[in-house]
Motif scaffolding. Structure first.
Motif, PDB file in Angstrom:
ATOM      1  N   THR A 179       0.847  -1.189   0.000  1.00  0.00           N
ATOM      2  CA  THR A 179       0.000   0.000   0.000  1.00  0.00           C
ATOM      3  C   THR A 179       0.878   1.233   0.000  1.00  0.00           C
ATOM      4  N   ILE A 180       0.341   2.316  -0.493  1.00  0.00           N
ATOM      5  CA  ILE A 180       1.051   3.585  -0.516  1.00  0.00           C
ATOM      6  C   ILE A 180       0.170   4.636   0.131  1.00  0.00           C
ATOM      7  N   THR A 207       4.590   7.323   2.094  1.00  0.00           N
ATOM      8  CA  THR A 207       5.189   6.099   2.620  1.00  0.00           C
ATOM      9  C   THR A 207       4.585   4.890   1.915  1.00  0.00           C
ATOM     10  N   VAL A 208       5.392   3.879   1.786  1.00  0.00           N
ATOM     11  CA  VAL A 208       4.989   2.635   1.133  1.00  0.00           C
ATOM     12  C   VAL A 208       5.107   1.518   2.154  1.00  0.00           C
ATOM     13  N   ASN A 255      12.922  -1.633  -0.614  1.00  0.00           N
ATOM     14  CA  ASN A 255      13.771  -1.067  -1.659  1.00  0.00           C
ATOM     15  C   ASN A 255      13.012  -0.707  -2.937  1.00  0.00           C
ATOM     16  N   PRO A 256      11.879  -0.033  -2.784  1.00  0.00           N
ATOM     17  CA  PRO A 256      11.152   0.347  -4.001  1.00  0.00           C
ATOM     18  C   PRO A 256      11.812   1.550  -4.681  1.00  0.00           C
ATOM     19  N   ASP A 303      13.879   3.834   3.822  1.00  0.00           N
ATOM     20  CA  ASP A 303      13.684   3.043   2.602  1.00  0.00           C
ATOM     21  C   ASP A 303      12.331   3.268   1.958  1.00  0.00           C
ATOM     22  N   ARG A 304      11.296   3.408   2.784  1.00  0.00           N
ATOM     23  CA  ARG A 304       9.951   3.481   2.236  1.00  0.00           C
ATOM     24  C   ARG A 304       9.282   4.819   2.509  1.00  0.00           C
ATOM     25  N   GLN A 305      10.090   5.865   2.654  1.00  0.00           N
ATOM     26  CA  GLN A 305       9.573   7.192   2.929  1.00  0.00           C
ATOM     27  C   GLN A 305      10.171   8.176   1.938  1.00  0.00           C
ATOM     28  N   PHE A 306       9.309   8.978   1.344  1.00  0.00           N
ATOM     29  CA  PHE A 306       9.747   9.928   0.333  1.00  0.00           C
ATOM     30  C   PHE A 306       9.070  11.254   0.643  1.00  0.00           C
TER      31      PHE A 306
END
Lengths: 115, 115
Positions: A3-4, A24-25, A30-31, A71-74
């Motif tokens: 999920t995103i 966040t994913v 490692n997306p 890793d999963r935060q942008f």
């Protein structure tokens, strides 16, 4: 399942104010992560993408910056917003293994209005 | 580099009529092709994709698209549209293979279904 999450959904900010949009994913590691902006009549504009922690590629020089502290935060940021920063901001991710390898999954978007 | 041209920015069509949304691409390498749909104030959702094999691909809600390599096209069709199909549709392309390639999007076509 993956999920995103993207927030906030809507934001009204005055010119010159700072900005922070978070994405966040979950359910993957490692997306590849992407920030797009959608302005009226201009389609989707890729702003930044990241292939790993601390690795940011900018596609368009402008008033915005991006960071990937985890890793999963942008995060999409600006120190001083301009009127031209108004638009619909979309975060997306792509996995490194089938089936998520071949297409992007988008968040629900943030409608930013700079006044 | 790849490019995508969606020839129609807006397509109005009456309910239950057929529709075709056109997409042409340009690329010097083989590609994967995608159609995304965006409902108002939402993110993009993958509608269908062509990776390899049969050139005709279908979605679960009645849309289909045909990859035509000689004409470099990937037009989206539906034989009978519903009001709920009103949305913006984006065609996208990326180089084939498992590498870390970016999607290139067209500018979108707004489909308006008229009751």
């Amino acid at each position: 399942s993956q999920t995103i999450h993207q927030w906030p959904a809507t934001l009204v900010q005055p010119v010159g104010s700072p900005l922070s949009l978070e994405c966040t994913v979950e359910g993957t590691s490692n997306p590849n992560l992407y920030w797009y902006r959608q302005a009226a009549g201009r389609g989707l504009q890729l702003l930044f993408y990241s292939v790993g922690i601390g690795q940011i590629s900018s596609e368009v020089p402008q008033n915005l910056s991006a960071s990937r502290p985890q890793d999963r935060q942008f995060i999409l940021s600006s120190k001083k917003l301009l009127l031209s920063d108004s638009g619909f901001y979309l975060c997306a991710w792509r996995g490194r293994q089938v089936p998520s390898l071949y297409g992007y999954t988008f968040g629900s978007g943030t409608r930013l209005t700079v006044v | 580099a790849q490019s995508v041209t969606q020839l129609d920015s807006q397509v109005p069509v009456f309910e239950e009529a057929p529709v075709e949304l056109r997409c042409n691409y340009s690329s010097s390498v083989s590609v994967y092709l995608f159609w995304y749909v965006q409902y108002p104030n939402q993110g993009l959702q993958l509608l269908l994709k062509y990776l390899s094999g049969s050139t005709l691909v279908e979605s679960i809600n009645g849309f289909e698209a045909e990859f035509n390599k000689s004409q470099t096209s990937f037009h989206l069709r539906k034989p009978s549209v519903h009001i709920s199909d009103t949305a913006e549709y984006f065609c996208a392309v990326r180089p084939s293979g498992a590498g870390s390639y970016q999607l290139t999007f067209g500018k979108g076509t707004k489909l308006s279904v008229i009751p």
